[in-house]
Design a protein around this motif. Structure first.
Motif, short mmCIF file in Angstrom:
data_model
loop_
_atom_site.label_atom_id
_atom_site.label_comp_id
_atom_site.label_asym_id
_atom_site.label_seq_id
_atom_site.Cartn_x
_atom_site.Cartn_y
_atom_site.Cartn_z
N ALA A 154 80.52 17.02 -58.79
CA ALA A 154 81.53 17.96 -59.27
C ALA A 154 80.91 19.34 -59.41
CB ALA A 154 82.08 17.49 -60.61
N PHE A 155 81.72 20.37 -59.17
CA PHE A 155 81.24 21.74 -59.30
C PHE A 155 82.43 22.66 -59.51
CE2 PHE A 155 82.40 21.28 -54.93
CZ PHE A 155 82.82 22.53 -54.49
N VAL A 156 82.16 23.85 -59.98
CA VAL A 156 83.21 24.86 -60.17
C VAL A 156 83.17 25.81 -58.98
CG1 VAL A 156 84.05 26.75 -61.60
CG2 VAL A 156 83.10 24.68 -62.67
N ALA A 157 84.30 25.97 -58.31
CA ALA A 157 84.36 26.87 -57.16
C ALA A 157 84.08 28.30 -57.59
CB ALA A 157 85.73 26.78 -56.49
N LEU A 200 88.29 36.45 -50.78
CA LEU A 200 89.55 35.72 -50.70
C LEU A 200 90.01 35.35 -52.11
CD1 LEU A 200 88.71 33.26 -47.76
CD2 LEU A 200 90.06 35.37 -47.63
N ALA A 201 91.30 35.50 -52.35
CA ALA A 201 91.84 35.14 -53.66
C ALA A 201 92.00 33.63 -53.81
CB ALA A 201 93.18 35.83 -53.88
N ALA A 202 92.10 32.94 -52.68
CA ALA A 202 92.29 31.49 -52.71
C ALA A 202 91.88 30.89 -51.38
CB ALA A 202 93.76 31.14 -53.00
N GLY A 203 91.52 29.64 -51.41
CA GLY A 203 91.33 28.89 -50.18
C GLY A 203 92.67 28.40 -49.69
N GLN A 204 92.96 28.61 -48.41
CA GLN A 204 94.26 28.26 -47.85
C GLN A 204 94.11 27.18 -46.78
OE1 GLN A 204 96.97 29.38 -49.07
NE2 GLN A 204 96.56 31.36 -50.01
N PRO A 205 95.18 26.41 -46.51
CA PRO A 205 95.12 25.42 -45.44
C PRO A 205 94.74 26.06 -44.11
CG PRO A 205 97.07 25.08 -46.78
CD PRO A 205 96.45 26.37 -47.24
N ASN A 206 93.78 25.44 -43.43
CA ASN A 206 93.29 25.84 -42.11
C ASN A 206 92.44 27.11 -42.12
OD1 ASN A 206 94.60 23.67 -40.76
ND2 ASN A 206 96.53 24.81 -40.90
N ALA A 207 92.28 27.77 -43.28
CA ALA A 207 91.41 28.94 -43.36
C ALA A 207 89.94 28.51 -43.27
CB ALA A 207 91.66 29.70 -44.65
N MET A 257 81.65 29.62 -49.01
CA MET A 257 81.57 29.37 -50.45
C MET A 257 80.30 28.60 -50.77
SD MET A 257 84.49 26.38 -50.76
CE MET A 257 84.24 26.17 -52.54
N ALA A 258 79.89 28.70 -52.01
CA ALA A 258 78.74 27.93 -52.48
C ALA A 258 79.17 26.49 -52.77
CB ALA A 258 78.17 28.57 -53.74
N LEU A 259 78.29 25.55 -52.42
CA LEU A 259 78.56 24.13 -52.66
C LEU A 259 77.33 23.49 -53.29
CD1 LEU A 259 80.25 23.06 -49.29
CD2 LEU A 259 81.38 23.59 -51.46
N PRO A 260 77.45 22.27 -53.82
CA PRO A 260 76.27 21.58 -54.34
C PRO A 260 75.16 21.51 -53.30
CG PRO A 260 78.24 20.44 -55.02
CD PRO A 260 78.68 21.52 -54.08
N GLN A 261 73.94 21.44 -53.76
CA GLN A 261 72.77 21.58 -52.90
C GLN A 261 72.72 20.56 -51.77
OE1 GLN A 261 69.14 21.56 -55.11
NE2 GLN A 261 67.86 22.15 -53.36
N ASP A 262 73.18 19.34 -52.04
CA ASP A 262 73.06 18.29 -51.01
C ASP A 262 74.29 18.20 -50.11
OD1 ASP A 262 74.80 17.27 -52.86
OD2 ASP A 262 73.92 15.26 -52.90
N GLY A 296 87.10 29.23 -59.69
CA GLY A 296 87.20 28.79 -61.08
C GLY A 296 87.71 27.37 -61.25
N GLU A 297 88.30 26.79 -60.20
CA GLU A 297 88.76 25.42 -60.28
C GLU A 297 87.59 24.44 -60.15
OE1 GLU A 297 93.20 24.59 -58.96
OE2 GLU A 297 91.96 25.16 -57.25
N THR A 298 87.68 23.33 -60.85
CA THR A 298 86.68 22.27 -60.70
C THR A 298 87.02 21.43 -59.48
OG1 THR A 298 86.22 22.17 -63.06
CG2 THR A 298 85.60 20.25 -61.75
N LEU A 299 86.10 21.39 -58.54
CA LEU A 299 86.25 20.59 -57.33
C LEU A 299 85.19 19.50 -57.32
CD1 LEU A 299 86.75 23.42 -54.66
CD2 LEU A 299 88.50 22.28 -56.05
N GLU A 300 85.35 18.57 -56.41
CA GLU A 300 84.34 17.52 -56.23
C GLU A 300 84.04 17.36 -54.75
OE1 GLU A 300 83.28 13.13 -58.04
OE2 GLU A 300 85.39 13.69 -57.80
#
Length: 406
Positions: free
Chosen positions: A361-364, A375-382, A386-391, A347-351
């Motif tokens: 920019a996209f919404v996680a 997973l409830a959250a992305g953690q350091p080193n995990a 996840m889905a990402l922008p097409q390119d 739900g967070e906006t990432l880039e």
């Protein structure tokens, strides 16, 4: 017209690959001995061999820092180290100590030598001296103005290198004894504690424990704290002055810093080289540089001035965005494998940012482990699916608006 190289820092192998991915023509790294960033990741001999293979495969260059000032007991260790380095065929060694230079010339006479800014080279006569000693490139003292750089270029045939971005020191070209005096950690031997960034107040001898601020607002003073260098607006002037290599400071900086800064200067340099007469600045470049961790920017001494580089208000870093992940590989069903670097949530906006100023920019969305568990959250080193922008591509980075967090 000189077509200058863009030279980026490589504090470790990850950062080296990132610098190459995001547009560096060459990288500089430290080994396990005799560099001036003892607390950077630095590269072992096997890692240097791997770095040499990576850069050679891409047609890029790798320079090794050997720019510490040595003590008598260290010369034998240097000789042994040079013998172990020689088979790697690195593109150049960066030196500042004349004794180190002489030993390289004796033991590895064909190795190109670059002179560090630590040598404080400020005039054509000094450049010619170093050239006669076997130096092929000189990183000029940061105290020189643009006109002085141009004057050196007109008087000398050796390659010239200048810093264009990153941290500066209040000491003459970084040769400072303050850290050694206060902490026993020598800046000239790679272990600077950066006491020029600390807050100071006055103490009267007969009143121990009573601190009198130099400033009247109660904060103390940061009269030795330098601004950061940023010359993105002045690349045409530096190229016109005949500079061969444009160097980014930052072997202690993060992978995100290396990527974000390198890609901006790559874009600016390419635009200028493609059309020098029609070159215009893109406001996005400075905006992007403001997103990475930095102190207030300055042009240093490029246009003269005395003391303009000091930022007396505080020594804190500014940044607008947090680095939260690295794209590792494309997965199935449009998902990508990401390695987390800071916590983030669905739900967070990432880039996403990539080389050649790609960004989106996209919404996680939903996050899953490699095994498919939610997973409830992305953690350091995990390792996160996840889905990402097409390119999106491997090596791209993910960031999040940090709302000014330090």
């Amino acid at each position: 017209m000189v077509h200058p190289e863009l030279l980026a820092p490589a504090g470790d192998l990850e950062k080296l690959v990132t610098a190459l991915d995001f547009g560096a023509d060459a990288v500089y790294a430290g080994g396990e001995l005799f560099g001036l960033r003892a607390h950077a990741g630095n590269l072992s001999l096997p890692q240097l061999e791997q770095a040499r293979e990576l850069t050679a495969k891409r047609g890029r260059k790798l320079y090794l820092t050997l720019n510490a000032h040595l003590r008598p007991a260290e010369l034998d260790a240097l000789a042994e180290y040079l013998e172990r380095l020689r088979p790697l065929e690195l593109d150049a060694y960066i030196v500042s100590d004349p004794g180190v230079l002489a030993m390289v010339r004796e033991l590895d006479p064909e190795r190109p030598l670059h002179l560090s800014t630590q040598a404080n080279t400020t005039n054509p006569a000094a450049v010619r001296f170093w050239q006669q000693a076997g130096v092929q490139r000189v990183n000029l003292a940061r105290e020189l103005t643009l006109e002085e750089i141009r004057a050196v270029r007109q008087a000398c045939g050796v390659e010239l290198e200048v810093f264009i971005h990153g941290a500066m020191c209040v000491a003459w070209s970084g040769r400072c004894l303050l850290s050694a005096a206060l902490t026993g950690r020598s800046a000239n031997r790679g272990t600077c504690a950066h006491p020029c960034r600390w807050g100071y107040a006055l103490v009267e001898q007969s009143r121990p424990g009573q601190y009198f601020p130099v400033e009247e607002d109660g904060r103390g003073t940061y009269i030795m704290n330098s601004r950061d260098l940023c010359l993105i607006d002045h690349l045409p002037a530096l190229i016109g002055a005949g500079v061969h290599s444009l160097k980014i400071e930052g072997r202690m900086k993060s992978r995100y810093y290396v990527a974000a800064v390198t890609r901006v200067y790559r874009a600016a340099l390419d635009r200028y080289l493609d059309d020098p007469e029609g070159f215009t600045l893109d406001p996005l470049w400075r905006h992007e540089l403001d997103m990475v961790s930095h102190r207030p920017y300055d042009t240093g001494f490029l246009f003269g001035g005395d003391g303009a580089v000091v930022h007396p208000e505080d020594s804190t870093y500014r940044r607008s965005h947090d680095f939260v992940g690295v794209v590792l590989e494309a997965g199935q069903a449009g998902r990508f494998l990401v390695q987390g670097r800071n916590r983030f949530f669905p739900g967070e906006t990432l880039e996403l940012i990539g080389p050649q100023m790609r960004q989106a920019a996209f919404v996680a969305g939903e996050l899953h482990s490699e095994a498919g568990d939610p997973l409830a959250a992305g953690q350091p080193n995990a390792r996160i699916l996840m889905a990402l922008p097409q390119d999106a591509r491997p090596g791209d980075l993910l960031r999040r608006d940090g709302k000014g967090r330090e």
